[in-house]
Enzyme design. Structure first.
Site, PDB file in Angstrom:
ATOM      1  N   GLY A 242       2.981   3.737   8.027  1.00  0.00           N
ATOM      2  CA  GLY A 242       4.026   3.007   7.420  1.00  0.00           C
ATOM      3  C   GLY A 242       4.666   3.976   6.213  1.00  0.00           C
ATOM      4  O   GLY A 242       4.473   5.293   6.018  1.00  0.00           O
ATOM      5  N   THR A 244       5.363   5.311   2.433  1.00  0.00           N
ATOM      6  CA  THR A 244       4.527   5.844   1.384  1.00  0.00           C
ATOM      7  C   THR A 244       4.378   4.550   0.299  1.00  0.00           C
ATOM      8  O   THR A 244       3.300   4.671  -0.325  1.00  0.00           O
ATOM      9  CB  THR A 244       5.268   7.122   0.812  1.00  0.00           C
ATOM     10  OG1 THR A 244       5.350   8.047   1.680  1.00  0.00           O
ATOM     11  CG2 THR A 244       4.622   7.563  -0.444  1.00  0.00           C
ATOM     12  N   GLU A 265      -1.023   7.370   7.167  1.00  0.00           N
ATOM     13  CA  GLU A 265      -0.045   8.272   7.775  1.00  0.00           C
ATOM     14  C   GLU A 265       1.218   7.789   7.289  1.00  0.00           C
ATOM     15  O   GLU A 265       2.010   6.544   7.701  1.00  0.00           O
ATOM     16  CB  GLU A 265       0.016   8.007   9.440  1.00  0.00           C
ATOM     17  CG  GLU A 265      -1.237   8.488   9.893  1.00  0.00           C
ATOM     18  CD  GLU A 265      -1.371  10.162   9.752  1.00  0.00           C
ATOM     19  OE1 GLU A 265      -0.651  10.670   9.262  1.00  0.00           O
ATOM     20  OE2 GLU A 265      -2.325  10.630  10.062  1.00  0.00           O
ATOM     21  N   CYS A 300       8.788   9.385  11.887  1.00  0.00           N
ATOM     22  CA  CYS A 300       8.574   9.676  10.628  1.00  0.00           C
ATOM     23  C   CYS A 300       8.557  11.273  10.391  1.00  0.00           C
ATOM     24  O   CYS A 300       8.650  11.642   9.198  1.00  0.00           O
ATOM     25  CB  CYS A 300       6.950   9.424  10.473  1.00  0.00           C
ATOM     26  SG  CYS A 300       5.753   9.925  12.008  1.00  0.00           S
ATOM     27  N   GLU A 398      13.753   9.407   2.347  1.00  0.00           N
ATOM     28  CA  GLU A 398      13.616   9.183   3.555  1.00  0.00           C
ATOM     29  C   GLU A 398      14.582   8.054   4.353  1.00  0.00           C
ATOM     30  O   GLU A 398      14.332   7.023   3.766  1.00  0.00           O
ATOM     31  CB  GLU A 398      12.306   8.750   4.018  1.00  0.00           C
ATOM     32  CG  GLU A 398      11.829   8.830   5.487  1.00  0.00           C
ATOM     33  CD  GLU A 398      10.457   8.174   5.869  1.00  0.00           C
ATOM     34  OE1 GLU A 398       9.920   7.160   5.329  1.00  0.00           O
ATOM     35  OE2 GLU A 398       9.838   8.963   6.957  1.00  0.00           O
TER      36      GLU A 398
HETATM   37  P1  NAD Z   1       6.290  -0.379   6.190  1.00  0.00           P
HETATM   38  O1  NAD Z   1       5.498   0.371   5.161  1.00  0.00           O
HETATM   39  O2  NAD Z   1       7.587  -1.230   5.310  1.00  0.00           O
HETATM   40  O3  NAD Z   1       5.623  -1.319   7.160  1.00  0.00           O
HETATM   41  C1  NAD Z   1       4.669  -0.842   7.789  1.00  0.00           C
HETATM   42  C2  NAD Z   1       3.545  -1.865   8.280  1.00  0.00           C
HETATM   43  O4  NAD Z   1       3.134  -2.173   6.933  1.00  0.00           O
HETATM   44  C3  NAD Z   1       4.273  -3.132   8.832  1.00  0.00           C
HETATM   45  O5  NAD Z   1       3.279  -3.586   9.544  1.00  0.00           O
HETATM   46  C4  NAD Z   1       4.376  -4.096   7.461  1.00  0.00           C
HETATM   47  O6  NAD Z   1       4.410  -5.563   7.885  1.00  0.00           O
HETATM   48  C5  NAD Z   1       3.299  -3.762   6.811  1.00  0.00           C
HETATM   49  N1  NAD Z   1       3.626  -4.115   5.270  1.00  0.00           N
HETATM   50  C6  NAD Z   1       4.753  -4.061   4.630  1.00  0.00           C
HETATM   51  N2  NAD Z   1       4.409  -4.486   3.182  1.00  0.00           N
HETATM   52  C7  NAD Z   1       3.113  -4.530   3.297  1.00  0.00           C
HETATM   53  C8  NAD Z   1       2.277  -5.231   2.189  1.00  0.00           C
HETATM   54  N3  NAD Z   1       2.940  -5.350   0.978  1.00  0.00           N
HETATM   55  N4  NAD Z   1       1.026  -5.363   2.164  1.00  0.00           N
HETATM   56  C9  NAD Z   1       0.646  -4.844   3.360  1.00  0.00           C
HETATM   57  N5  NAD Z   1       1.216  -4.349   4.581  1.00  0.00           N
HETATM   58  C10 NAD Z   1       2.515  -4.441   4.277  1.00  0.00           C
HETATM   59  O7  NAD Z   1       7.085   0.677   7.168  1.00  0.00           O
HETATM   60  P2  NAD Z   1       8.118   0.511   8.212  1.00  0.00           P
HETATM   61  O8  NAD Z   1       9.586   0.207   7.524  1.00  0.00           O
HETATM   62  O9  NAD Z   1       7.599  -0.437   9.191  1.00  0.00           O
HETATM   63  O10 NAD Z   1       8.085   1.926   8.974  1.00  0.00           O
HETATM   64  C11 NAD Z   1       9.001   3.202   8.484  1.00  0.00           C
HETATM   65  C12 NAD Z   1       7.961   3.850   7.739  1.00  0.00           C
HETATM   66  O11 NAD Z   1       6.916   4.306   8.445  1.00  0.00           O
HETATM   67  C13 NAD Z   1       8.486   5.298   7.412  1.00  0.00           C
HETATM   68  O12 NAD Z   1       8.182   5.503   6.242  1.00  0.00           O
HETATM   69  C14 NAD Z   1       7.915   6.387   8.289  1.00  0.00           C
HETATM   70  O13 NAD Z   1       7.944   7.473   7.892  1.00  0.00           O
HETATM   71  C15 NAD Z   1       6.563   5.768   8.518  1.00  0.00           C
HETATM   72  N6  NAD Z   1       5.909   6.197   9.824  1.00  0.00           N
HETATM   73  C16 NAD Z   1       4.991   7.173   9.449  1.00  0.00           C
HETATM   74  C17 NAD Z   1       4.247   7.641  10.484  1.00  0.00           C
HETATM   75  C18 NAD Z   1       3.211   8.833  10.514  1.00  0.00           C
HETATM   76  O14 NAD Z   1       2.321   8.979  11.410  1.00  0.00           O
HETATM   77  N7  NAD Z   1       2.980   9.505   9.403  1.00  0.00           N
HETATM   78  C19 NAD Z   1       4.604   7.393  11.950  1.00  0.00           C
HETATM   79  C20 NAD Z   1       5.566   6.420  12.097  1.00  0.00           C
HETATM   80  C21 NAD Z   1       6.218   5.887  10.951  1.00  0.00           C
END
Ligand code: NAD
Length: 498
Positions: A242, A244, A265, A300, A398
């Protein structure tokens, strides 16, 4: 392939299971809260989903803990786990249409992509780890004649897996594939924007023979369900994909609870560096356009910054614009659509703010506006900003949408490398050149987890995936290296001295 009309008809008839999957079955949620899962295709509500909270997470972790501790899965032979996981992969393939439809409805991705890439990507990942696990050997350390020291990899225990919405099926498989193969039990928390395919995975796994409690799936938003999982004292490791920002929180949760292992990741701002000696500018232009516009830029490792030598900029951008013209957003349920929707109204508003900012900070070369292929849906045109200075916000943040920033460089190759590295992120990069020495040198100097040379985004399960700097921490997804953060090393000394 089924026509768009029949996909629309099937979408109207869809009735997905939304209850948490705990201890082998979908159970009534403990939490009485729900969230509305909205379809980005037309902005209408798809279904109400229980917003899992700490009590649901507790139940799921308790099931996973019991299942781990009694050895119903971890004590099985690798060959036996392999057999079950292969059946799970087959079940995913057998439910290809259903899974692809859920994925397309939840995320707004083209149904063709979901059928050709996401569902097979999920099944192949589970199969790859199933095939790997009974071919792994442990070590005997070279300690001398008086002892035998065995160094064994053991499952880490209960694994919490938290994933984002951009590739729900593939990312779920990258987490649970190696975790389950290694003998762990799991609690998977999908993103609140895209819980449906993960919930179906839970029941498919059990139908394929996975014992109850080994894989549990709890839908819910981050603060309600993600945080209690991150802080749970009976969870031994968390593997997170998710942003950073949220990744940092998981480190905090672990530090403030039981020091569970954490693998992250995270985001990216990947440069594509193109030198004037690139031998096929047309191929580079196509790869650059696909590299940022695939999945509407919600990837990502999307190649979101183009670092190009000034003398070839115009020619290259003409090629990028030609491919962008073919990738105009369309109805995700039309099998001919190449670019679908942005996942949510919030994400659409966020990307739109960057479009406004880009218009102030730089010049629009392609696109730059919202699109409306389906009424009420969330769509953005493929967009290219030129004349971008790397200090501008559109170059640093991003954006996570179909937006490419173009950075011109002149002179020494070091200038291109410096521009490529001038970001907090370090997930991926590409270099385009016909000079093999330069290709190697630049690939070595870019501080990222994956570098592509004269190509972009080829991938294989045999290669690790993850980032440097703010793009990752604590482990890699894919390949045998994924087992490293999902297992622990145990050393056993046996005295054989006389
Ligand atoms: P996000 O970090 O907002 O959410 C990811 C997950 O974390 C979701 O399941 C969400 O419910 C959970 N989450 C959110 N807030 C939380 C908290 N306070 N405590 C615990 N869990 C929490 O990310 P997003 O908007 O869903 O996805 C986009 C991001 O993911 C981008 O930054 C992208 O680059 C990254 N990403 C990285 C990879 C990789 O392999 N490096 C792959 C895909 C996506």
């Amino acid at each position: 392939m089924t026509t768009s009309i029949s996909w629309v008809a099937r979408a109207e008839a869809v009735a997905p299971e939304v209850r948490p999957f705990i201890d082998g079955a979908h159970r009534d949620p403990r939490s009485d809260k729900v969230f509305v899962d909205t379809g980005p295709r037309d902005g209408s509500p798809l279904v109400e989903v229980p917003n899992g909270d700490a009590t649901d997470i507790d139940a799921a972790v308790a099931a996973a803990r019991t299942a781990f501790d009694d050895g119903r899965w971890s004590h099985r032979s690798p060959r036996s786990r392999r057999r079950v996981l292969l059946a799970f992969a087959d079940a995913i393939e057998a439910h290809r249409d259903e899974l692809a439809l859920l994925e397309s409805l939840d995320v707004g991705k083209p149904i063709g992509d979901a059928l050709r890439a996401d569902v097979p990507g999920c099944a192949n990942t589970i199969r790859w780890y199933a095939e790997a696990i009974d071919k792994m050997y442990d070590e005997v350390a070279p300690t001398g004649p008086d002892a035998v020291a065995l160094v064994r990899r053991e499952p880490v225990g209960v694994v919490g897996a938290v994933i984002p919405w951009n590739y729900p099926l593939i990312l779920a498989a990258w987490k649970i594939g190696p975790a389950l193969a290694a003998g762990n039990t799991c609690v998977l928390k999908p993103a609140e924007q895209s819980p449906l395919s993960a919930l179906l995975l839970g029941s498919l796994a059990v139908e394929a023979g996975l014992p109850d409690g080994v894989l549990n799936v709890v839908p819910g938003d981050g603060p309600s369900a993600g945080e209690p999982l991150g802080r749970h004292r009976k969870v031994d490791a968390v593997t997170f994909t998710g942003s950073t920002e949220v990744g940092r929180r998981f480190l905090m949760y672990a530090a403030e609870s039981n020091l569970k292992e954490v693998a992250l990741e995270l985001g990216g701002k990947s440069p594509q560096v193109v030198f004037a000696d690139c031998s096929d500018l047309d191929a580079a232009a196509k790869a650059i356009a696909w590299g940022i516009f695939y999945n509407a830029g919600q990837t990502c490792h999307a190649g979101s910054r183009l670092v190009v030598e000034a003398s070839i900029e115009d020619e290259l951008l003409e090629g990028v614009a030609r491919t962008a013209a073919m990738l105009q957003p369309g109805d995700p349920l039309d099998p001919g659509t190449k670019m679908g929707a942005i996942v949510s109204a919030e994400q659409h508003a966020r990307v739109s703010r960057y479009l406004d900012l880009g218009r102030q900070e730089a010049d629009v070369r392609v696109g730059g506006a919202a699109a409306h292929p389906v009424d009420g849906g969330f769509y953005i045109e493929p967009t290219v900003f030129v004349g971008v200075d790397n200090r501008m916000q559109i170059a640093r943040d991003e954006i996570f949408g179909p937006v490419l920033t173009v950075h011109r460089f002149d002179g020494h190759p070091d200038r291109a490398v410096a521009l490529g590295n001038d970001t907090d992120y370090g997930l991926a990069a590409a270099v385009w050149t016909s000079d093999v020495t330069r290709a190697h040198r630049v690939a070595r100097e870019l501080r990222v987890g994956t570098v592509w040379v004269n190509t972009f985004d080829i991938a294989d399960l045999s290669t690790p995936f993850g980032g440097y700097k703010a793009s990752g921490f604590g482990g890699r997804d894919r390949s045998l290296h994924a087992f490293e953060h999902l297992t622990q090393l145990k050393t056993t000394w046996i005295n054989v001295g006389r």
